[in-house]
Design an enzyme around this catalytic site. Structure first.
Site, mmCIF file in Angstrom:
data_model
loop_
_atom_site.group_PDB
_atom_site.id
_atom_site.type_symbol
_atom_site.label_atom_id
_atom_site.label_comp_id
_atom_site.label_asym_id
_atom_site.label_seq_id
_atom_site.Cartn_x
_atom_site.Cartn_y
_atom_site.Cartn_z
ATOM 1 N N ASP A 29 0.832 -1.201 0.000
ATOM 2 C CA ASP A 29 0.000 0.000 0.000
ATOM 3 C C ASP A 29 0.872 1.258 0.000
ATOM 4 O O ASP A 29 1.934 1.270 0.611
ATOM 5 C CB ASP A 29 -0.897 -0.014 1.251
ATOM 6 C CG ASP A 29 -2.038 0.974 1.156
ATOM 7 O OD1 ASP A 29 -2.326 1.462 0.041
ATOM 8 O OD2 ASP A 29 -2.648 1.269 2.202
ATOM 9 N N ARG A 33 0.221 7.606 -2.827
ATOM 10 C CA ARG A 33 0.695 8.662 -1.931
ATOM 11 C C ARG A 33 2.170 8.980 -2.164
ATOM 12 O O ARG A 33 2.606 10.122 -2.060
ATOM 13 C CB ARG A 33 0.449 8.250 -0.474
ATOM 14 C CG ARG A 33 -0.947 8.576 0.015
ATOM 15 C CD ARG A 33 -1.253 7.901 1.321
ATOM 16 N NE ARG A 33 -1.553 6.481 1.134
ATOM 17 C CZ ARG A 33 -1.744 5.636 2.131
ATOM 18 N NH1 ARG A 33 -1.624 6.046 3.379
ATOM 19 N NH2 ARG A 33 -2.041 4.377 1.887
ATOM 20 N N TRP A 34 2.941 7.943 -2.480
ATOM 21 C CA TRP A 34 4.364 8.147 -2.788
ATOM 22 C C TRP A 34 4.500 9.055 -4.001
ATOM 23 O O TRP A 34 5.310 9.995 -4.007
ATOM 24 C CB TRP A 34 5.018 6.799 -3.048
ATOM 25 C CG TRP A 34 6.492 6.833 -3.286
ATOM 26 C CD1 TRP A 34 7.490 6.689 -2.363
ATOM 27 C CD2 TRP A 34 7.152 7.017 -4.559
ATOM 28 N NE1 TRP A 34 8.721 6.769 -2.958
ATOM 29 C CE2 TRP A 34 8.547 6.967 -4.303
ATOM 30 C CE3 TRP A 34 6.701 7.205 -5.861
ATOM 31 C CZ2 TRP A 34 9.483 7.105 -5.324
ATOM 32 C CZ3 TRP A 34 7.643 7.355 -6.880
ATOM 33 C CH2 TRP A 34 9.009 7.301 -6.604
ATOM 34 N N SER A 74 -6.820 -6.132 -5.920
ATOM 35 C CA SER A 74 -7.971 -6.692 -5.209
ATOM 36 C C SER A 74 -9.208 -6.655 -6.093
ATOM 37 O O SER A 74 -9.273 -5.931 -7.100
ATOM 38 C CB SER A 74 -8.237 -5.908 -3.924
ATOM 39 O OG SER A 74 -8.863 -4.673 -4.206
ATOM 40 N N ASN A 77 -10.390 -3.187 -6.509
ATOM 41 C CA ASN A 77 -9.593 -2.217 -7.270
ATOM 42 C C ASN A 77 -10.201 -1.864 -8.629
ATOM 43 O O ASN A 77 -9.798 -0.869 -9.249
ATOM 44 C CB ASN A 77 -8.174 -2.731 -7.481
ATOM 45 C CG ASN A 77 -7.307 -2.645 -6.239
ATOM 46 O OD1 ASN A 77 -6.317 -3.363 -6.094
ATOM 47 N ND2 ASN A 77 -7.676 -1.779 -5.291
ATOM 48 N N LEU A 204 -6.945 -5.209 7.157
ATOM 49 C CA LEU A 204 -6.598 -6.303 6.246
ATOM 50 C C LEU A 204 -7.205 -6.127 4.857
ATOM 51 O O LEU A 204 -6.771 -6.788 3.906
ATOM 52 C CB LEU A 204 -7.043 -7.638 6.838
ATOM 53 C CG LEU A 204 -6.269 -8.090 8.073
ATOM 54 C CD1 LEU A 204 -6.829 -9.420 8.591
ATOM 55 C CD2 LEU A 204 -4.785 -8.237 7.767
#
Length: 249
Positions: A29, A33-34, A74, A77, A204
């Site tokens: 995750d 944001r990175w 997922s 997603n 989770l």
């Protein structure tokens, strides 16, 4: 490098310190944001995240981990913008094309959990070829969760068992934890020992819910593109220092 430890299965009758886990799962995750923190498009975060995948796979093999499961995409997603999904699918194609030789050369067996039917045929075929090519490798198993959701996995297992009951193959009262476990996507994998989630989130997110019942959980603030071999080794040190009682004393 962390030395290899004697294998101990994660089960209620084997408490105590374990050392190196057999099976580690990671919720990768923080790519978006990175990228945002650097004024870059989200796809740049995903690309850098792919570099972290390479580093962590290498470190996991060196540490003697038997199975590494990565939550790559997922079932939820698909709700992301179409442009981002297309970028992710392009990265998946690139990774399967560029990394397969290295995985095979390193003796890594590739496994997929999740529903591949939602992917375009070329991706599904690339995945199937990669799985087949590495099927006999034994150094480490790399499991990629694609279009995976744990609740759906459990529902499918329940349907499978219900079908066996309806056909008269088994009686309802023989269904126990072992029977459910055998009907899951992960039935051929070692018990899950450690779940790591990056980026500071502490949930989770519908990942390996059944399997994580007695797994150790580790939440780290590091964004996934900054997570590397040293970060994995630090997580293994943390794990090695824990005492696992599985409900006992």
């Amino acid at each position: 490098m962390i030395a290899k430890a004697a294998r101990t299965e994660a089960r209620p009758d084997s408490p105590g310190n374990i050392g190196v886990p057999r099976h580690v799962a990671i919720i990768m995750d923080g790519n978006g944001r990175w990228a945002k923190a650097r004024g870059l498009p989200r796809v740049a975060g995903h690309r850098q995240g792919a570099e972290s995948v390479r580093k962590v796979i290498r470190a996991a093999g060196e540490a003697g981990i038997e199975c590494l499961t990565l939550y790559a995409f997922s079932s939820e997603n698909w709700r992301r913008p179409e442009t981002e999904i297309n970028d992710l699918m392009g990265l998946l194609r690139f990774y399967l094309g560029s990394e397969l030789d290295a995985l095979h050369r390193e003796g890594i067996r590739l496994r997929i959990i999740g529903d591949l039917s939602a992917f375009k045929p070329d991706i599904a075929q690339m995945v199937e070829r990669a799985v087949a090519r590495t099927a006999e490798n034994t150094r480490m198993t790399l499991v990629i969760a694609l279009n995976y959701g744990s609740r759906n996995e459990i529902v499918q297992a329940a349907r499978t068992l219900a079908g066996r009951v309806a056909s008269g193959e088994i009686a309802p009262d023989v269904i126990d934890e072992a029977a459910v476990n055998a009907a899951l996507d992960t039935s051929d994998l070692p018990p899950l020992d450690l779940v790591i989630r990056t980026s500071g989130e502490r949930r989770l997110s519908n990942f390996l819910l059944w399997q994580a019942a007695y797994a150790e959980l580790l939440f780290v603030d590091t964004l996934w593109p900054d997570f590397d071999g040293n970060a994995l080794r630090a997580a293994l040190v943390d794990f090695a220092g824990r005492e696992r009682r599985f409900g006992g004393l």
